[in-house]
Design an enzyme around this catalytic site. Structure first.
Site, short mmCIF file in Angstrom:
data_model
loop_
_atom_site.label_atom_id
_atom_site.label_comp_id
_atom_site.label_asym_id
_atom_site.label_seq_id
_atom_site.Cartn_x
_atom_site.Cartn_y
_atom_site.Cartn_z
N SER A 6 4.63 2.63 7.93
CA SER A 6 4.38 1.51 7.18
C SER A 6 5.49 1.10 6.41
O SER A 6 6.09 2.03 5.30
CB SER A 6 3.22 1.91 6.05
OG SER A 6 2.06 1.89 7.06
N ASP A 66 0.42 -7.68 1.55
CA ASP A 66 0.77 -6.20 1.48
C ASP A 66 2.39 -6.04 1.71
O ASP A 66 2.99 -5.15 2.45
CB ASP A 66 0.23 -5.74 3.03
CG ASP A 66 0.20 -4.03 2.80
OD1 ASP A 66 0.43 -3.55 1.51
OD2 ASP A 66 -0.06 -3.43 3.73
N HIS A 120 0.78 -1.18 0.06
CA HIS A 120 -0.31 0.14 -0.05
C HIS A 120 1.01 1.33 0.00
O HIS A 120 0.35 2.41 -0.36
CB HIS A 120 -0.91 0.09 1.22
CG HIS A 120 -0.50 0.29 2.61
ND1 HIS A 120 0.09 -0.77 3.30
CD2 HIS A 120 0.04 1.46 3.27
CE1 HIS A 120 0.46 -0.28 4.45
NE2 HIS A 120 0.55 1.20 4.45
#
Length: 464
Positions: free
Chosen positions: A225, A153, A123
């Site tokens: 992230s 992910d 993402h």
């Protein structure tokens, strides 16, 4: 005046006599004796046992792990291009060209090789027109996308550095223990090289897609992230991925993809170009439902097998409905994410040892994982599966995929239990063909789906 003086004198004498009597008859002497012969004698003030590992956080040294990690964590910038807003003049008179507006998103990444391979979250880089990576020494490079896996992910990108880079090696996340100290390293809010500390709060945490995350209370915020989760030895045990928050910022819980899953995904991308997933072919009994409570399934420690797919690895291994999976290899299985998390580190062809409880007896069954046999195709959302030998005989076809799940909006089209053999002019041999063909369906125009019923008769449906 003489009377007052006499009373004062009597009072003084009375007080002196009282104090002297107390000192003589009531007060005990209290001394602290310091012996020169035994100066190191220790007296225990408490008999409460203490930890052999020390008093707590002050006994843990984070400095080496932090120093080794910050130089291997990078800042990832995702630049996407989109059309800008149309002015009122363009609306009435038209425009010779459309303005393009860049949008910038940021995240983190972890260098995993000295020649510039970097692991990050899918993402973080999704829909990117350009990727830029800034190292801890402020050098910036353009990056190429090597491959992604949206399910886990995880994404792999690559830069071409001028020199060998510091990097982190993957640790063994299966050995991570609840309560273990960890560090989260990343770039929250564009603040480079930020290190936060916490403990492992839980393992095999499921966030809704049967994924298996490490949960920690190390502070993770937007921008973290793709960053590193390391233990106090500096081993990479996870890739920071998500937080649970109503505000979008850290409130005490964060989640990381275990390093064993990330490592396997990266190896598959480099070796095969895509992720190789091994499937066993069972469905677990849902928990926290009325049916599960009535059957006593809700309190089972392990995975209760509710369905075994035909011609699956589980069926070939001898697993039956009602079996309880207690252990896979050396991994104890308490709940379904424990199982799926471990399977995510394996490939088709890998053989695992399953410990099964059946009728209060413990069985050890070897199981060889197979390729995926069913999936949900894009656009229409149909669930399809590869044909078994029985299906090929019933439907009189050697190719195609069988529809086993139909979304509500398509229930009236008679799609269930049909076999799709062609999408437009593309012949469908297996579920991978179906996935690619449905993914290529244009948003505008018509699509012809050729199907076969159980009588062997072909049908054609046209979808606009």
């Amino acid at each position: 005046m003489k009377r007052i003086a006499s009373l004062l004198l009597v009072s003084i004498f009375a007080g002196a006599i009282t104090l002297g009597a107390y000192k003589l008859f009531f007060e005990k002497e209290n001394f602290t004796i310091i012996s020169q012969e035994n100066p190191n004698e220790i007296v225990n003030a408490s008999y409460t046992p203490t930890s052999a590992k020390g008093a707590g956080i002050n006994e843990v040294d984070f400095t080496n792990a932090a120093e080794n990690t910050v130089n291997a964590v990078v800042h990832v910038k995702n630049i996407t291009l989109s059309k800008g807003p149309t002015s009122i003049i363009d609306f009435f008179y038209g425009s010779s060209g459309s303005s393009v507006v860049p949008h910038v998103g940021t995240g983190s990444g972890v260098i995993i090789s000295s020649d510039g391979y970097i692991v990050t979250n899918n993402h973080v880089i999704t829909r990117a027109n350009q990727l830029q990576v800034t190292l801890n020494n402020n050098r910036t490079y353009n990056a190429d996308l090597i491959g992604t896996d949206p399910n886990s992910d995880i994404a792999l990108i690559k830069i071409d550095p001028d020199e060998k880079l510091p990097y982190l090696a993957f640790g063994d996340s299966d050995q991570t223990k609840i309560g273990e100290w960890v560090l989260a390293v990343g770039n929250p809010f564009n603040l480079t090289s930020t290190v936060t500390a916490g403990i492992v709060s839980a393992k095999a945490r499921n966030l809704g897609k049967n994924q298996s995350f490490i949960q920690t209370d190390a502070a993770v915020n937007p921008g973290n992230s793709g960053g590193a989760l390391v233990n106090t030895n500096g081993d990479l045990i996870g890739i920071n991925t998500a937080i649970t928050s109503q505000t979008g910022s850290y409130v005490g819980y964060s989640f990381a993809v275990p390093s064993n899953i990330a490592k396997k995904v990266i190896q598959d991308i480099l070796e095969y170009g895509n992720v190789q997933k091994g499937f066993m072919g069972i469905s677990p009994a849902p928990v926290n439902t009325r049916d599960a409570i009535e059957k006593g399934i809700n309190n089972i420690d392990g995975v209760y097998v509710e369905l075994v797919e035909e011609e699956s690895a589980a069926q070939e291994a001898g697993i039956e409905i009602g079996d309880i999976i207690k252990k896979v290899d050396e991994i104890v299985v308490h709940k379904y994410p424990d199982l799926t998390g471990y399977l995510s580190t394996k490939r088709p062809g890998d053989t695992l040892q399953f410990s099964i409880e059946r009728n209060n007896e413990l069985l050890i069954l070897p199981l060889t994982l197979k390729e995926r046999q069913k999936l949900i195709v894009p656009e229409m959302g149909l669930e399809v599966k590869n044909l078994t030998a029985h299906d090929k005989k019933v439907y009189k076809t050697q190719t195609g995929v069988k529809i086993i799940g139909v979304p509500e909006r398509y229930r009236g089209y008679g799609l269930s239990e049909k076999v799709i053999v062609k999408i437009d002019e593309i012949e469908i041999g297996n579920i991978e063909d179906a996935y690619n063909a449905f993914g290529a369906i244009p948003k505008y125009g018509k699509t012809v789906i050729t199907m076969v019923g159980s009588n062997g008769v072909q049908d054609r449906l046209i979808f606009q």
